[in-house]
Write an enzyme that holds these catalytic residues in place. Sequence first.
Site, PDB file in Angstrom:
ATOM      1  CG  ASP A 111     -24.373  15.488  20.710  1.00  0.00           C
ATOM      2  OD1 ASP A 111     -24.411  16.382  21.555  1.00  0.00           O
ATOM      3  OD2 ASP A 111     -23.992  14.327  20.930  1.00  0.00           O
ATOM      4  N   PRO A 141     -44.454  28.343  26.680  1.00  0.00           N
ATOM      5  CG  PRO A 141     -46.661  27.619  26.836  1.00  0.00           C
ATOM      6  CD  PRO A 141     -45.512  28.111  27.637  1.00  0.00           C
ATOM      7  NE  ARG A 169     -25.466  14.909  25.900  1.00  0.00           N
ATOM      8  CZ  ARG A 169     -24.822  14.882  24.755  1.00  0.00           C
ATOM      9  NH1 ARG A 169     -24.821  15.935  23.976  1.00  0.00           N
ATOM     10  NH2 ARG A 169     -24.197  13.802  24.338  1.00  0.00           N
TER      11      ARG A 169
HETATM   12  C1  4FV Z   1     -43.485  25.242  28.512  1.00  0.00           C
HETATM   13  C2  4FV Z   1     -43.094  24.774  27.248  1.00  0.00           C
HETATM   14  C3  4FV Z   1     -44.806  25.093  29.117  1.00  0.00           C
HETATM   15  C4  4FV Z   1     -47.278  26.747  30.531  1.00  0.00           C
HETATM   16  C5  4FV Z   1     -48.157  27.031  31.690  1.00  0.00           C
HETATM   17  C6  4FV Z   1     -46.172  25.953  32.431  1.00  0.00           C
HETATM   18  C7  4FV Z   1     -46.326  25.703  30.982  1.00  0.00           C
HETATM   19  C8  4FV Z   1     -47.434  26.561  32.905  1.00  0.00           C
HETATM   20  N1  4FV Z   1     -42.427  25.834  29.076  1.00  0.00           N
HETATM   21  N2  4FV Z   1     -41.773  25.085  27.088  1.00  0.00           N
HETATM   22  N3  4FV Z   1     -43.817  24.102  26.347  1.00  0.00           N
HETATM   23  N4  4FV Z   1     -45.027  25.763  30.288  1.00  0.00           N
HETATM   24  O1  4FV Z   1     -45.675  24.417  28.567  1.00  0.00           O
HETATM   25  O2  4FV Z   1     -41.402  25.710  28.199  1.00  0.00           O
HETATM   26  O3  4FV Z   1     -47.157  27.676  33.679  1.00  0.00           O
END
Ligand code: 4FV
Length: 251
Positions: free
Chosen positions: A168, A89, A153
């Site tokens: 798209d 995130p 895609r």
């Molecule tokens: C996430 C997102 C996400 C964070 C802690 C996995 C989590 C756990 N990954 N985009 N939003 N990952 O929330 O890619 O490890």
Amino acid sequence: MVNFTVITLFPAMFASSLAHSIIKKAQEKGILSLSFVNPRDYAIGRHRVTDDYPYGGGQGMVMKPEPLVAAIEAAKSNLPHSEVILLSPRGRVFNQEWAARLAKKEGLILVCGRYEGMDERVRAFGDEELSIGDYTLSGGEPAASVVIDAVTRLIPGVLGNETSAEEDSFSEGVLEYPQYTRPEEFRGMKVPEVLLSGNHAEIARWRRKQSLGRTWLQRPDLLQSRSLSVTDQQLLKEFMQEYARKPAGNG
Ligand code: 4FV
């Protein structure tokens, strides 16, 4: 040909989601390869632990650097020119333009976090950090599936003529125009006349106006980041005038 390697503690999570539709066809056509590397196979000790308590205390567990980095290096040894993407995130938010760039790569290594995340030192072994959105998942695996789907895609030769990536949403930075199919009338709702007219120039003009108008209504941020041609400005103005004339409630 794009070669995906997914670094994950749960490779089975991908069994169903990637075994269907265009992903499966792309693998059969040899346009895409998918392989998995499990950090647990690189964990040491009798219990082969891949996570541990956070230094400094706090909730949850953190993924240990050694098994993760060993897994990344094993994946890179198979495909040295691969780009290593950490799913988290904290990354830049994924979009169509980024997907198009990744579709041109030979190798992509997608690293899936779990628990509270990865030890900070793993970041030194990543080329990019990618987030699929501002919310917290229980693991990076769903994000990896999203990236694999959106990128696949856009690999030349994957989409037949039944769908074209050019049309798209977002391929042009605006939302897609409304789509209709039979029946002509459903629960009193009719298909717009212009779409039944056979007049392709009028249909294209209506569709462009709808794309611009709906982007203005639902994603004005997308319009801010781009300049519109004189024709597009005229079409959007028309849409706004028609929209203003519409009685409230039937947008
Ligand atoms: C996430 C997102 C996400 C964070 C802690 C996995 C989590 C756990 N990954 N985009 N939003 N990952 O929330 O890619 O490890």
